[in-house]
Every structure is written in structure tokens, then in C-alpha cells.
Design a protein around this motif. Sequence first.
Motif, mmCIF file in Angstrom:
data_model
loop_
_atom_site.group_PDB
_atom_site.id
_atom_site.type_symbol
_atom_site.label_atom_id
_atom_site.label_comp_id
_atom_site.label_asym_id
_atom_site.label_seq_id
_atom_site.Cartn_x
_atom_site.Cartn_y
_atom_site.Cartn_z
ATOM 1 N N SER A 157 -17.386 28.985 6.750
ATOM 2 C CA SER A 157 -16.123 28.045 5.918
ATOM 3 C C SER A 157 -16.349 26.741 5.640
ATOM 4 O O SER A 157 -16.105 25.533 4.470
ATOM 5 C CB SER A 157 -14.794 28.289 6.619
ATOM 6 O OG SER A 157 -15.132 27.479 8.120
ATOM 7 N N ASN A 197 -5.187 30.032 8.116
ATOM 8 C CA ASN A 197 -5.731 30.497 9.617
ATOM 9 C C ASN A 197 -5.251 31.260 10.309
ATOM 10 O O ASN A 197 -3.805 30.703 10.784
ATOM 11 C CB ASN A 197 -6.526 29.389 9.699
ATOM 12 C CG ASN A 197 -7.762 30.470 10.412
ATOM 13 O OD1 ASN A 197 -8.833 30.408 9.755
ATOM 14 N ND2 ASN A 197 -8.070 30.360 11.341
ATOM 15 N N HIS A 232 -10.011 26.306 10.606
ATOM 16 C CA HIS A 232 -8.933 25.632 9.767
ATOM 17 C C HIS A 232 -9.558 24.480 9.992
ATOM 18 O O HIS A 232 -9.706 23.562 9.214
ATOM 19 C CB HIS A 232 -7.858 25.624 10.459
ATOM 20 C CG HIS A 232 -7.858 25.431 11.615
ATOM 21 N ND1 HIS A 232 -8.813 26.495 12.661
ATOM 22 C CD2 HIS A 232 -7.308 24.445 12.710
ATOM 23 C CE1 HIS A 232 -8.000 26.438 14.259
ATOM 24 N NE2 HIS A 232 -8.353 24.820 13.399
#
Length: 449
Positions: free
Chosen positions: A189, A209, A256
Motif C-alpha cells: 500500500s 480498510n 489505511h
Amino acid sequence: MTIPRSSLPRRAPRRTAAAAVVAVAVAGLLAASPASSAEDAGDRAGAGAQAAPDIPLAGVKAHLTQFQSIANANGGNRAHGRTGYKASIDYVRGKLDAAGFVTTLQQFTYSGTTGYNLIADWPGGDANQVVMAGAHLDSVSSGAGINDNGSGSAAVLETALAVSRAQLQPAKHLRFAWWGAEELGLVGSKHYVNTLPTTERAKIAGYINLDMVGSPNPGYFVYDDDPAIEKAFKDWYAGIGVPTEIETEGDGRSDHASFKNAGIPVGGLFTGASRVKTAAQATKWGGTAGQAFDRCYHSSCDTTSNINDTALDRNSDALAHAIWTLGTGATPEPGDVYENTADVAIPDNGAAVTSTVAVSGRTGNAPAALRVGVDVKHTWRGDLVVDLLAPDGTAYRLKNSSSSDSADNVVATYTVDASSETANGSWRLRVQDVAAQDTGYIDSWKLTF
């Protein structure tokens, strides 16, 4: 979910400053209205949004069965750099391609091996308003990772397939993602966010998320980051009479965080990992007090038998509710804008500097979703700590420093619950460079009421 923080080098070799970019203000997500009381909360949505369908538990569990079979056939795991991970990516991508998504396989390298992120875009919607949902697909090397994080991956996948079955025509653009190498430090990510052009980052109105949403001794935890996303989830759970708590065990330790550190609004769901359920939580949610939410966390026993069906079903439906509510509701009209465009130099590894915006002529308090548009030019954004200071001096953290956040510039719109603050007065943006070598300045910033 990766709980321990990875140890990362301070910085790569010094780079030249990137070209200046124009700040793009992103309108906030639509906040859902309170859900009404009904037996099937999966069929409800907020005002102005289409109703979400019920997500079939059987469909979500079928994906978990496939992940387990893939692990069994590939050395017992689906970890980064292993054949089981690539087989998992291929399975998910095949489902999405058949459903009409536009998929992109993004490669990265970590520890000498190739990793993969899978991005799936649903055609249509406002390309300048992107609602994302994602989950990490990799497991630890010691097991199949069915709760951590087959559960989140399967829930996101089945919700995406529900979008296709409904042939949804959302107001905002919908994007779904599955991340690689989360267990090694949110690698996939971070790679995705750090390689996005600044203007593309600014188009992401919110990222949701899901990481561990089927724990066998579950709690019902909601991230408390973006007010609109948080409200969508809390409203859904309130509608079925299930209390929630704010997620703290893995705060900042899942994907996240990569988005939050870039100033993108985030939210999400979690059912607990190694922390022990208290007696009060057992009274509230059922289950066993004094026992971990997931006794098989990061262990070989994290198999398909390590799932609580009720929690998995509820969280899958809650995700669908959030996607439909936030994705199909009309974008709020822009409010009044107060802006300061004067440049303020930021000392390298020095004292904090501020820039002031004067707000006057308003009545009452500031909004619960006050938008703070920030345009800071800097050659290493990871050095920067950014706060909004209310007229009474209360500080609202917008961005933390991070040694792994290697991109240039902070060009983002943050959402702050400032409803306890008087609207009128001098609001300040405070920026501090907390590490040596790189320089920059506040280009401009704005408040949108």
C-alpha cells in the motif's frame, strides 16, 4: 494485520525538489443519515444514496475456501514472494475480470522478491471523486491467513462483485484494492500511494480498510479517522442494535496508514487480534472474556475454522452499506472558503512555523466535517508534522512525520471534526520539519466551511 512496526532506513539518497503542483480541493464524503431499525440492515442506506444489497455470507466464505485451498497447495501459506500469494492474486483478479472490472496488477520489489498489488476500477462515476475499499491479501509465512486477512480480502471481493451484479451506476468512482506484503510493513500500500501522482492522490475522497473482520471471539471496532466513513459504519451497526468501539489495537498498523499519512481520509472495520476481550466486552458482544479476540493470530491454526460467521457477515454487509452510501450519494456543494496564499518558509529541522486564516461573519461553531486544504512544497514530505490550530489553540493533527514517506510535497484535503470550536477567529496551519537535509515552504492553505 502487522502489529509490530517494521524497521526502515531513514531515507534514500537526497533528491532534487519536484516541480510545484497546483492544490486540488476534494469535496468531503457524503455523511450517511442514521439507519432505521429493520431486520436486514444490509438493505438500508443513508439519505440521497441507493440501498445496498445484502452480501451473501456463502459467497464470502467460498472465497475463504479458495484461499485455504491455495495455501494447502503452496506450502501452507500465501505470504509475499511465495507461490501462494500470486495464486491468490490470480484468483481474485479472475473473478473481477469476469465481472466487468478494469483490473491493474502493480508490481513492486521487496526483500529481493516481486510483490503485487491488485487494483480494480468499476467503470463510471466522477473520476475526481474516488471512493476506495481495500484489504491486504498476503498471509504470514506460518499459515494460510484466513482471518488475517483472507476475511477482509473476501469481504471486499464479494462487495465488489455485488456492485457488478447490481450494475451500479455510482455518483463517485469506485475502486477496490488488494495489497501485497502488508505483513512485512505495509509495503504494497505504501508503494501504491507513494507512486500515485499528487493530483491522483487528491482525487481519492476516502479509503476504507478491512483487516481481520471475522475473528472467532469478535469485537466490533470502527476506525475513528474520517467522520463520514465512521458515521456510515456506526449508523449501520446502530441500526441492528450492535454497539461498537473505536479501534485502537492496530491503529496505524494496517494499510489505511499509508493513505492517512498522505492526507487521504480513511476509515475501516476490525474484529480484534491478539488483545484479550474484557468482561465488559463479552457482556456487550458475547464470546469469551479473558481470551484473545483471535487466538490463532499469526499462527498455523488461522484456517477456515478460525472464522466467526456472524462477524464476517455483519462486516461484509456494513462495508456494502458504506460503499453504497458514500459512493452513490450526491457530493455536497462547496461551502465558504477562507484562504491564505502567502508563502511561509519552513526551516530545515527547525522550529514550527504558522500561517493564519481569519474567519469572520459566521454564527455558532465550526462544522463536524471542516475541510482543510493544504499545499506545502517540500523535498521530503516524511519530515513534516502538520497541525490545524483552532482559534482557542486546540491542535488537530493532520499529518505525522514518517521516515518511510519519501514523496515530495503535501497536497491534500483533510477533514476535521471541529464542531466543538467557535467558527470565528484566527485559525492557523502549523508545520514543522523534524529532520535534516530537506527544505520547503507553505505555499497556500484553505478552510472550507
